[in-house]
Design an enzyme around this catalytic site. Structure first.
Site, PDB file in Angstrom:
ATOM      1  N   ASP A  93       0.802  -1.229   0.000  1.00 35.92           N
ATOM      2  CA  ASP A  93       0.000   0.000   0.000  1.00 35.92           C
ATOM      3  C   ASP A  93       0.835   1.279   0.000  1.00 35.92           C
ATOM      4  O   ASP A  93       0.413   2.314   0.523  1.00 35.92           O
ATOM      5  CB  ASP A  93      -0.970   0.015   1.211  1.00 35.92           C
ATOM      6  CG  ASP A  93      -1.878  -1.187   1.208  1.00 35.92           C
ATOM      7  OD1 ASP A  93      -2.189  -1.688   0.120  1.00 35.92           O
ATOM      8  OD2 ASP A  93      -2.276  -1.614   2.304  1.00 35.92           O
ATOM      9  N   LYS A 137       1.760   2.259  -5.097  1.00 35.59           N
ATOM     10  CA  LYS A 137       2.293   1.736  -6.365  1.00 35.59           C
ATOM     11  C   LYS A 137       1.370   2.063  -7.541  1.00 35.59           C
ATOM     12  O   LYS A 137       1.823   2.508  -8.597  1.00 35.59           O
ATOM     13  CB  LYS A 137       2.476   0.206  -6.259  1.00 35.59           C
ATOM     14  CG  LYS A 137       3.462  -0.204  -5.181  1.00 35.59           C
ATOM     15  CD  LYS A 137       3.533  -1.701  -5.000  1.00 35.59           C
ATOM     16  CE  LYS A 137       2.312  -2.329  -4.384  1.00 35.59           C
ATOM     17  NZ  LYS A 137       2.070  -1.990  -2.977  1.00 35.59           N
ATOM     18  N   GLY A 163      -4.626  -4.140  -3.845  1.00 36.22           N
ATOM     19  CA  GLY A 163      -5.609  -3.093  -4.133  1.00 36.22           C
ATOM     20  C   GLY A 163      -4.811  -1.861  -4.498  1.00 36.22           C
ATOM     21  O   GLY A 163      -4.182  -1.263  -3.633  1.00 36.22           O
ATOM     22  N   HIS A 164      -4.777  -1.526  -5.781  1.00 35.03           N
ATOM     23  CA  HIS A 164      -3.961  -0.403  -6.250  1.00 35.03           C
ATOM     24  C   HIS A 164      -4.883   0.744  -6.638  1.00 35.03           C
ATOM     25  O   HIS A 164      -5.698   0.621  -7.544  1.00 35.03           O
ATOM     26  CB  HIS A 164      -3.082  -0.849  -7.434  1.00 35.03           C
ATOM     27  CG  HIS A 164      -2.040  -1.851  -7.037  1.00 35.03           C
ATOM     28  ND1 HIS A 164      -1.099  -2.354  -7.903  1.00 35.03           N
ATOM     29  CD2 HIS A 164      -1.768  -2.426  -5.826  1.00 35.03           C
ATOM     30  CE1 HIS A 164      -0.309  -3.199  -7.251  1.00 35.03           C
ATOM     31  NE2 HIS A 164      -0.705  -3.270  -6.003  1.00 35.03           N
ATOM     32  N   GLN A 190       1.942  -5.964  -3.257  1.00 32.80           N
ATOM     33  CA  GLN A 190       2.397  -6.092  -1.864  1.00 32.80           C
ATOM     34  C   GLN A 190       3.695  -5.296  -1.678  1.00 32.80           C
ATOM     35  O   GLN A 190       3.892  -4.303  -2.360  1.00 32.80           O
ATOM     36  CB  GLN A 190       2.589  -7.575  -1.463  1.00 32.80           C
ATOM     37  CG  GLN A 190       1.277  -8.366  -1.370  1.00 32.80           C
ATOM     38  CD  GLN A 190       0.718  -8.800  -2.702  1.00 32.80           C
ATOM     39  OE1 GLN A 190       1.370  -9.458  -3.497  1.00 32.80           O
ATOM     40  NE2 GLN A 190      -0.529  -8.446  -2.979  1.00 32.80           N
TER      41      GLN A 190
HETATM   42  P1  GDP Z   1      -0.797   0.454  -3.527  1.00 34.12           P
HETATM   43  O1  GDP Z   1      -1.404  -0.830  -3.086  1.00 34.12           O
HETATM   44  O2  GDP Z   1       0.667   0.505  -3.301  1.00 34.12           O
HETATM   45  O3  GDP Z   1      -1.166   0.835  -4.934  1.00 34.12           O
HETATM   46  O4  GDP Z   1      -1.423   1.568  -2.562  1.00 34.12           O
HETATM   47  P2  GDP Z   1      -2.966   1.693  -2.120  1.00 34.12           P
HETATM   48  O5  GDP Z   1      -3.743   2.194  -3.251  1.00 34.12           O
HETATM   49  O6  GDP Z   1      -3.435   0.453  -1.458  1.00 34.12           O
HETATM   50  O7  GDP Z   1      -2.838   2.752  -0.949  1.00 34.12           O
HETATM   51  C1  GDP Z   1      -2.330   4.021  -1.154  1.00 34.12           C
HETATM   52  C2  GDP Z   1      -3.402   5.029  -0.725  1.00 34.12           C
HETATM   53  O8  GDP Z   1      -2.820   6.298  -0.574  1.00 34.12           O
HETATM   54  C3  GDP Z   1      -4.492   5.198  -1.775  1.00 34.12           C
HETATM   55  O9  GDP Z   1      -5.701   5.523  -1.115  1.00 34.12           O
HETATM   56  C4  GDP Z   1      -4.005   6.393  -2.581  1.00 34.12           C
HETATM   57  O10 GDP Z   1      -5.065   7.101  -3.217  1.00 34.12           O
HETATM   58  C5  GDP Z   1      -3.370   7.228  -1.512  1.00 34.12           C
HETATM   59  N1  GDP Z   1      -2.224   8.056  -1.917  1.00 34.12           N
HETATM   60  C6  GDP Z   1      -1.244   7.757  -2.812  1.00 34.12           C
HETATM   61  N2  GDP Z   1      -0.290   8.720  -2.791  1.00 34.12           N
HETATM   62  C7  GDP Z   1      -0.678   9.625  -1.886  1.00 34.12           C
HETATM   63  C8  GDP Z   1      -0.094  10.839  -1.388  1.00 34.12           C
HETATM   64  O11 GDP Z   1       0.996  11.259  -1.773  1.00 34.12           O
HETATM   65  N3  GDP Z   1      -0.788  11.507  -0.414  1.00 34.12           N
HETATM   66  C9  GDP Z   1      -1.980  11.055   0.065  1.00 34.12           C
HETATM   67  N4  GDP Z   1      -2.578  11.777   1.012  1.00 34.12           N
HETATM   68  N5  GDP Z   1      -2.562   9.929  -0.375  1.00 34.12           N
HETATM   69  C10 GDP Z   1      -1.901   9.213  -1.321  1.00 34.12           C
HETATM   70  P1  IMO Z   2      -0.938  -4.094  -2.323  1.00 33.30           P
HETATM   71  O1  IMO Z   2      -0.485  -4.625  -3.655  1.00 33.30           O
HETATM   72  C1  IMO Z   2      -1.000  -4.599   2.014  1.00 33.30           C
HETATM   73  C2  IMO Z   2      -1.082  -8.692   3.535  1.00 33.30           C
HETATM   74  C3  IMO Z   2      -2.345  -9.156   4.247  1.00 33.30           C
HETATM   75  C4  IMO Z   2      -1.761 -10.175   5.203  1.00 33.30           C
HETATM   76  C5  IMO Z   2      -0.637 -10.814   4.400  1.00 33.30           C
HETATM   77  C6  IMO Z   2      -1.044 -12.103   3.694  1.00 33.30           C
HETATM   78  O2  IMO Z   2      -2.238  -3.386  -2.374  1.00 33.30           O
HETATM   79  O3  IMO Z   2       0.152  -3.323  -1.650  1.00 33.30           O
HETATM   80  P2  IMO Z   2      -2.607 -12.757   1.662  1.00 33.30           P
HETATM   81  O4  IMO Z   2      -3.984 -12.289   1.274  1.00 33.30           O
HETATM   82  O5  IMO Z   2      -1.575 -12.446   0.640  1.00 33.30           O
HETATM   83  O6  IMO Z   2      -2.598 -14.169   2.113  1.00 33.30           O
HETATM   84  O7  IMO Z   2      -2.242 -11.895   2.978  1.00 33.30           O
HETATM   85  O8  IMO Z   2      -0.277  -9.853   3.407  1.00 33.30           O
HETATM   86  N1  IMO Z   2      -1.301  -8.160   2.180  1.00 33.30           N
HETATM   87  C7  IMO Z   2      -1.232  -6.864   1.863  1.00 33.30           C
HETATM   88  N2  IMO Z   2      -1.049  -5.781   2.638  1.00 33.30           N
HETATM   89  N3  IMO Z   2      -1.105  -4.453   0.679  1.00 33.30           N
HETATM   90  C8  IMO Z   2      -1.271  -5.524  -0.130  1.00 33.30           C
HETATM   91  O9  IMO Z   2      -1.238  -5.438  -1.469  1.00 33.30           O
HETATM   92  C9  IMO Z   2      -1.390  -6.797   0.468  1.00 33.30           C
HETATM   93  N4  IMO Z   2      -1.577  -8.050  -0.017  1.00 33.30           N
HETATM   94  C10 IMO Z   2      -1.506  -8.878   1.044  1.00 33.30           C
HETATM   95  O10 IMO Z   2      -2.981  -8.104   4.912  1.00 33.30           O
HETATM   96  O11 IMO Z   2      -1.151  -9.510   6.282  1.00 33.30           O
HETATM   97 MG    MG Z   3      -2.925  -1.544  -1.838  1.00 30.67          MG
END
Ligand code: GDP
Ligand code: IMO
Ligand code: MG
Length: 429
Positions: A13, A16, A40-41, A223
């Site tokens: 998270d 990416k 979840g991107h 991840q």
């Molecule tokens: P990913 O899994 O690495 O793609 O990241 P996620 O989407 O799960 O989580 C990142 C969260 O931070 C999302 O809700 C984005 O919209 C938000 N986000 C990304 N960059 C920034 C930033 O620079 N500032 C803030 N406030 N939110 C951000």
């Molecule tokens: P993105 O790509 C954050 C965590 C789960 C759990 C562990 C194992 O959005 O960054 P799994 O479902 O793979 O068996 O879970 O890994 N986990 C993540 N945490 N971002 C993710 O993906 C994750 N994908 C799995 O919360 O701790």
């Molecule tokens: Mg994510």
């Protein structure tokens, strides 16, 4: 041409999805190499937010091809929902989304096994997203799995039945776990029909041909490094190699064809699910970060655990991945604080550790912090790094010096536009 890689250096998270979307105009191909719908991107632009789970984050850019590589595990039901969610964008999926025939399928009983296993672990559960990731990779390495290419075979249903039979046998070991498989199978087979209409190929051959022709490829990690099956905080990890090496196995790109490795991290740390988190702040500070940063899971909606930036963990991740440049996210979230803390090393049994060692994954670890002044200014409207508050410039310089790498991108908000490119000169300031 060599393929570039963008991957998470923390516990996932990091942002990416946002940065892949921002960088996509510089590439011809965006390719996922591991993970599955546990990811979840999030992407934001034109006032809209999109969350992608299986589909690469380059999908909103015309002319760019997106690949779901052999290292990915695909749940056809979630995948077909993702396609539906994108229907308004008139994307020509047959041309712009290619799926590896060698990617493994998550079938309904994989999800049931994931749930049953987690329930049985009680307090010791991994905190899985319950998407069936672990059981699917287990069947892959156990040589029992079903692959995308199998759906085109006449005996697919037969192969499916054999695997389900095996799973039902295992589920008998969880007598208190109840389920309704029929209800899950109906949408599954409907989604298989959707998948059959997609372009499924030997993506490793395609990617290598494209590189040979001079096309630019960006591999999108899922991840983060601290969730890697080998180098993460085992057993509280996911079931794939989330690191640069995963690009080689998950797309068929040879190691000598890897170019830039872009490592992405938040200006603080978060983790969702169980497991060690040395700099976690289970207090008002953590709560403030969670609220300001909207730190709730993009896949499960769970609260993300929050804490200060962890340099030993980050340095370890940089080492494992061979990171060549950095991307720092969510600096805007820290604006609420007068001072921020950064963990520079750990004390483990009184000994100083600058990387995260095996022992760090139990509880005897003491993070040692450096306190830095914060900028206390809204960054979300910042459009030039030149105009950034002095404290932020100093924070960036401090990190570059400590991590021995340049920060090339600074993100100050969730929108595509809230992204600053930093010049390379600054590194030696
Ligand atoms: P990913 O899994 O690495 O793609 O990241 P996620 O989407 O799960 O989580 C990142 C969260 O931070 C999302 O809700 C984005 O919209 C938000 N986000 C990304 N960059 C920034 C930033 O620079 N500032 C803030 N406030 N939110 C951000
Ligand atoms: P993105 O790509 C954050 C965590 C789960 C759990 C562990 C194992 O959005 O960054 P799994 O479902 O793979 O068996 O879970 O890994 N986990 C993540 N945490 N971002 C993710 O993906 C994750 N994908 C799995 O919360 O701790
Ligand atoms: Mg994510």
């Amino acid at each position: 041409m060599k393929a570039d890689v963008l991957l998470g250096l923390q516990w996932g998270d990091e942002g990416k999805g946002k940065i892949v979307d921002v960088l996509t105009p510089h590439y011809d191909i965006i390719a996922r190499f591991q993970g599955g719908p546990n990811a979840g991107h999030t992407l934001e632009f034109d006032g809209k937010k999109h969350v992608l789970h299986t589909i690469p984050s380059g999908i909103f850019h015309e002319e760019v091809i997106n690949i779901i590589g052999n290292g990915v595990v695909i749940d056809p039901v979630i995948f077909s929902k993702e396609l539906d969610n994108l229907s308004a964008y008139n994307i020509d999926f047959n041309k712009r989304l290619l799926i590896s025939k060698k990617a493994h399928l998550i079938i309904p009983t994989h999800r049931l096994l994931d749930q049953a296993s987690e329930e049985s672990k009680g307090k010791n559960k991994i905190g899985s997203t319950l998407k069936g990731i672990g059981p699917t990779y287990m069947d892959k390495t156990g040589r029992n799995g079903l692959r995308v290419g199998d759906i085109f075979l006449d005996n697919f249903k037969n192969k499916y039945d054999v695997l389900v039979e095996k799973h039902l046998g295992i589920l008998k070991h969880y007598p208190s776990f109840s389920y309704d498989l029929k209800q899950l199978e109906e949408p599954f087979f409907r989604a298989i029909e959707v998948m059959k209409k997609m372009t499924c190929i030997d993506s490793e051959i395609f990617v290598n041909q494209q590189l040979k022709e001079g096309k630019k490829v960006l591999a999108e990690g899922a991840q983060g490094t601290m969730l890697d099956i080998d180098f993460g905080s085992y057993p509280f990890v996911t079931s794939s190699n989330t690191i640069t090496a995963g690009t080689c196995t998950g797309l068929g790109i040879p190691p000598n064809k890897i170019g830039k490795v872009i490592g992405i991290f938040k200006a603080y740390c978060t983790r969702v699910g169980s497991g060690p988190f040395p700099t976690e702040q289970e207090n008002e500070i953590g709560e403030k970060i969670r609220q300001e940063g909207n730190e709730f899971g993009a896949t499960t909606g769970r609260k993300r655990r929050c804490g200060w930036l962890d340099l030993p963990a980050l340095k370890y991740a940089i080492m494992i991945n061979g990171v060549t440049e950095l991307c720092m996210m969510k600096a805007d979230v820290l604006s609420i604080f007068d001072e921020i803390k950064v963990c520079t090393h750990y004390l483990i049994n009184g000994e100083k550790n600058e990387y995260i060692p095996f022992e760090a994954f139990d509880n005897k670890i003491e993070p040692v912090y450096l306190t830095l002044p914060c900028w206390r200014k809204d960054l979300t409207q910042l459009n030039e790094f030149e105009n950034a508050p002095l404290e932020l410039k100093e924070y960036v310089s401090f990190l570059e010096k400590h991590l021995e790498l340049p920060i090339h991108i600074l993100s100050v908000g969730p929108d595509r536009k809230q992204t600053l490119a930093l010049s390379e000169k600054k590194v030696n300031n």
